[in-house]
Design a protein around this motif. Structure first.
Motif, short mmCIF file in Angstrom:
data_model
loop_
_atom_site.label_atom_id
_atom_site.label_comp_id
_atom_site.label_asym_id
_atom_site.label_seq_id
_atom_site.Cartn_x
_atom_site.Cartn_y
_atom_site.Cartn_z
N ALA A 34 36.61 35.93 40.45
CA ALA A 34 38.01 36.16 40.08
C ALA A 34 38.95 35.41 41.03
CB ALA A 34 38.32 37.66 40.10
N ASN A 35 38.64 35.42 42.34
CA ASN A 35 39.58 34.79 43.27
C ASN A 35 39.20 33.36 43.66
OD1 ASN A 35 37.70 35.01 45.33
ND2 ASN A 35 38.43 37.02 45.97
N ALA A 42 41.76 43.30 37.32
CA ALA A 42 42.45 42.47 38.33
C ALA A 42 43.62 41.71 37.70
CB ALA A 42 41.45 41.49 38.96
N ALA A 99 34.54 39.80 41.97
CA ALA A 99 35.80 39.46 42.67
C ALA A 99 35.74 38.04 43.24
CB ALA A 99 36.07 40.48 43.78
N ASN A 149 35.08 31.10 36.71
CA ASN A 149 36.47 30.87 37.09
C ASN A 149 36.91 29.55 36.46
OD1 ASN A 149 38.68 29.65 38.65
ND2 ASN A 149 38.56 31.58 39.80
N ASP A 156 42.24 32.40 32.64
CA ASP A 156 41.84 32.59 34.05
C ASP A 156 40.33 32.56 34.22
OD1 ASP A 156 44.51 32.98 34.83
OD2 ASP A 156 44.41 35.10 34.26
N GLU A 190 36.42 32.07 44.87
CA GLU A 190 35.46 31.80 45.95
C GLU A 190 34.12 31.31 45.42
OE1 GLU A 190 34.52 34.96 48.96
OE2 GLU A 190 36.41 35.74 48.17
#
Ligand code: BGC
Length: 405
Positions: A244-245, A264, A241, A137, A271, A247
């Motif tokens: 991606a977010n 996503a 994920a 990330n 990103d 975390e």
């Protein structure tokens, strides 16, 4: 009886029944490219998905289907499994379509080694994935002042920094095939390509039990110390994920992870980042998805030939692999439509192939047959979960492989 009639009429001559394990969002999006291609040719797609990354569950279902005399038309398959089914005489002969379309000239040798058996093409290569990638990330790295690590030591330092900042350094799914996927990269980085080949391809006892292998297991302990508490059993796409977010910072995973980021709506380079596992920048540990076509009792059927031909077409190879995260299974496909990670995958593959740095992935069935692979999984996972220390794990690996091979 009624059920029998219904299912018989549902499977007409122009159907293909396809068994696969592409059930995550990014995988399903890529599979749609193939479904639509065939449907455009009037061939109906009977979907037979069996969830489970790496395909172990799919292979179990396949064995049951073949045993009951009801093999699917086409099956997603990896490496040694293809050769195994071909050796049992279960696969159709694709030589006519391969000759007509010149597959020998455009499919890389490393893939032909698994797509051909006794001089016969038995499967259609879809792509080339590789396992020695890290996904990150970008905002999390930027916020913590972390550059892309180039060495194991830099990677360890980044993990420590993230940990101190209260960020989960690594998103991981504790399933044997995922533990083994990480081990592909760790072993290559720790010992280099000669060690990797000696241990995983040649199954050399000295390499399997060496101090280098002990060190590789020690590094797995570093990975284990940097995953969150809920890693056990987590599916790989849920780990993706987490990166991606925001975390978690990193995931060590094959480039099917890119399909999830894209699905996503995220953009590589801004990103999320892709880079080779530190210390394996010149190497590629590959696995290639192929569709093995089961002999339906005679010549290859028209639908099977159409499926194989669609898979190998240059336009499909570009369209599918752009979405899937993999590189094309042909050497003559332009990288123009690919994003920055895809372009790197294609360039890395060509460089690795021409410099003797391309090796089959142990975790994904391209280094040794399934019996050996599964024996390695057991040891790697037991060690990851604290059952063995690093020295014991290396010794157990020697024993497990010698029993399995
Ligand atoms: C396959 C990929 C797939 C991944 C996770 C690998 O073995 O080669 O195509 O996306 O497993 O399901």
């Amino acid at each position: 009886m009624l059920v029998g009639l219904v299912s018989m009429s549902a499977a007409s001559a122009s159907d293909v029944e396809v068994l696969h394990w592409w059930t995550a969002g990014g995988e399903a999006a890529a599979l749609n490219v193939l479904k639509e291609d065939l449907q455009g040719q009037g061939i109906n797609w009977n979907d037979m998905p069996v969830a489970g990354g790496g395909g172990e569950s799919a292979m179990t279902v396949l064995r049951a289907r073949v045993t009951s005399g009801n093999a699917p038309t086409a099956v997603q398959m990896l490496g040694f499994d293809i050769l195994d089914w071909a050796g049992q005489g279960a696969l159709a002969d694709l030589n006519a379509v391969a000759a007509k379309e010149g597959w020998d000239e455009v499919v890389p040798q490393a893939l032909q080694a698994f797509a051909k058996h006794d001089g016969k093409w038995v499967s259609a290569p879809v792509n080339v994935h590789s396992t020695n990638w890290v996904w990150a990330n970008k905002s999390v790295l930027d916020a913590n002042g972390i550059d892309v690590p180039a060495t194991w030591e830099e990677f360890e330092a980044a993990l420590a920094k993230l940990s101190e900042a209260g960020v989960t350094p690594i998103a991981h799914g504790g399933q044997p095939w995922q533990d083994a996927t990480v081990f592909d990269a760790i072993a290559m980085s720790t010992g280099g390509p000669e060690f990797y080949k000696a241990a995983f391809v040649d199954l050399d006892e000295e390499a399997l039990g060496s101090d280098t292998m002990v060190e590789a297991f020690r590094r797995m302990e570093v990975i284990r110390a940097n995953v969150d508490d809920n890693f056990s059993g987590r599916d790989w796409n849920l780990a993706t994920a987490m990166v991606a977010n925001g975390e978690a910072a990193f995931q060590l995973m094959g480039d099917w992870a890119k399909g999830e980021f894209l699905n996503a709506g995220l953009v590589p380079g801004s990103d999320f980042l892709c880079f080779r596992f530190p210390g394996t920048q010149d190497q590629v540990t590959f696995n290639a998805d192929q569709f093995a076509l089961f002999d339906q009792g005679g010549d290859v059927s028209a639908e099977q030939a159409a499926l194989a031909s669609a898979i190998l077409s240059p336009s499909f190879q570009s369209a599918f692999n752009v979405v899937k995260g993999s590189a094309p299974a042909r050497t003559d496909v332009s990288d123009e439509a690919f994003d920055v990670c895809g372009k790197q995958a294609i360039a890395d593959l060509a460089n690795a192939a021409s410099t003797g740095n391309l090796y089959g992935s142990m975790a994904h069935g391209h280094a040794a047959p399934a019996s050996v692979k599964n024996a390695m999984y057991d040891v790697i996972t037991a060690h990851f979960n604290g059952v063995f220390d690093a020295e014991t794990a290396a010794a157990e690996l020697v024993d497990a492989v010698s029993i399995a091979k």
